[in-house]
Design a protein around this motif. Structure first.
Motif, PDB file in Angstrom:
ATOM      1  N   PRO A   1      28.158  11.060-130.993  1.00 28.82           N
ATOM      2  CA  PRO A   1      27.446  10.543-132.164  1.00 28.82           C
ATOM      3  C   PRO A   1      26.170  11.348-132.409  1.00 28.82           C
ATOM      4  CG  PRO A   1      27.197   9.060-130.309  1.00 28.82           C
ATOM      5  CD  PRO A   1      28.170  10.118-129.893  1.00 28.82           C
ATOM      6  N   ASP A   2      25.692  11.296-133.648  1.00 22.74           N
ATOM      7  CA  ASP A   2      24.469  12.017-133.998  1.00 22.74           C
ATOM      8  C   ASP A   2      23.284  11.492-133.197  1.00 22.74           C
ATOM      9  OD1 ASP A   2      25.974  13.425-135.809  1.00 22.74           O
ATOM     10  OD2 ASP A   2      25.519  12.052-137.450  1.00 22.74           O
TER      11      ASP A   2
ATOM     12  N   PRO B   1      36.837  12.921-122.462  1.00 22.81           N
ATOM     13  CA  PRO B   1      38.171  13.421-122.813  1.00 22.81           C
ATOM     14  C   PRO B   1      39.048  12.374-123.489  1.00 22.81           C
ATOM     15  CG  PRO B   1      37.611  14.061-120.576  1.00 22.81           C
ATOM     16  CD  PRO B   1      36.526  13.153-121.051  1.00 22.81           C
ATOM     17  N   ALA B   2      38.831  11.101-123.197  1.00 21.93           N
ATOM     18  CA  ALA B   2      39.644  10.046-123.800  1.00 21.93           C
ATOM     19  C   ALA B   2      38.996   9.474-125.053  1.00 21.93           C
ATOM     20  CB  ALA B   2      39.883   8.933-122.791  1.00 21.93           C
ATOM     21  N   SER B   3      37.957  10.107-125.560  1.00 20.36           N
ATOM     22  CA  SER B   3      37.267   9.629-126.749  1.00 20.36           C
ATOM     23  C   SER B   3      38.207   9.675-127.955  1.00 20.36           C
ATOM     24  CB  SER B   3      36.041  10.501-127.014  1.00 20.36           C
ATOM     25  OG  SER B   3      35.562  10.317-128.304  1.00 20.36           O
ATOM     26  N   PRO B   4      38.210   8.624-128.806  1.00 15.38           N
ATOM     27  CA  PRO B   4      39.112   8.633-129.958  1.00 15.38           C
ATOM     28  C   PRO B   4      38.761   9.724-130.969  1.00 15.38           C
ATOM     29  CG  PRO B   4      37.742   6.662-129.973  1.00 15.38           C
ATOM     30  CD  PRO B   4      37.470   7.383-128.697  1.00 15.38           C
TER      31      PRO B   4
END
Length: 120
Positions: A44-45, A36-39
Motif C-alpha cells: 500500500p502507499d 508472496p501470498a498477497s492478493p
C-alpha cells in the motif's frame, strides 16, 4: 563417586554438528516487499491508505470510530445476514451425517470417572 560431581566435571559436547565454517552475510536487503501470498502483490502507499480500505468485523476507517457513530443505527438496518452458498453458521444447519452424535451411557460414565470405570 557422586553423579553430580561427574556431570559437573564432564565437558559438554553438542549433539549437532555443522558442516563448514560460519558465514555471516555481508549485506541483507531489508527493503519492504509484498508478501508472496498477497492478493495484489503490491504494497500500500501508506498505512493510512491501507487502514481506510481494511475490513475486520466492519470498516476500520476513522469515520466509524468518531464520537456517536458507533451504535447510531440498529443492526437490522445493515440488511439480512445470510451465509453464502456452501457456508453454514451452525452445525445444526448441516446435513444429519455431520451432526454431533449423542453420548452413550458408557461414554458418560467414563468421562465422569476420568476413565477409571473403563479399567474397573
Amino acid at each position: 563417586m557422586h553423579a553430580t560431581i561427574a556431570l559437573r566435571n564432564a565437558a559438554r559436547t553438542p549433539l549437532i554438528r555443522f558442516v563448514g565454517k560460519r558465514s555471516v552475510p555481508q549485506s541483507i536487503d531489508h527493503a519492504p516487499r509484498a508478501h508472496p501470498a498477497s492478493p495484489t502483490g503490491t504494497l500500500p502507499d501508506s498505512f493510512a491508505a491501507y487502514r481506510a480500505k481494511a475490513q475486520q468485523h466492519g470498516p476500520l476507517g476513522r469515520a466509524s470510530f468518531t464520537q456517536g457513530s458507533v451504535g447510531r443505527s440498529p443492526g437490522a438496518s445493515l440488511g439480512p445476514i445470510q451465509p453464502r452458498q456452501g457456508e453454514f453458521f451452525d452445525r445444526t444447519d448441516l446435513p444429519l451425517r455431520f451432526h454431533r452424535l449423542p453420548y452413550t451411557e458408557a461414554e458418560i460414565e467414563a468421562i465422569e470417572t476420568g476413565g477409571a470405570s473403563l479399567y474397573a
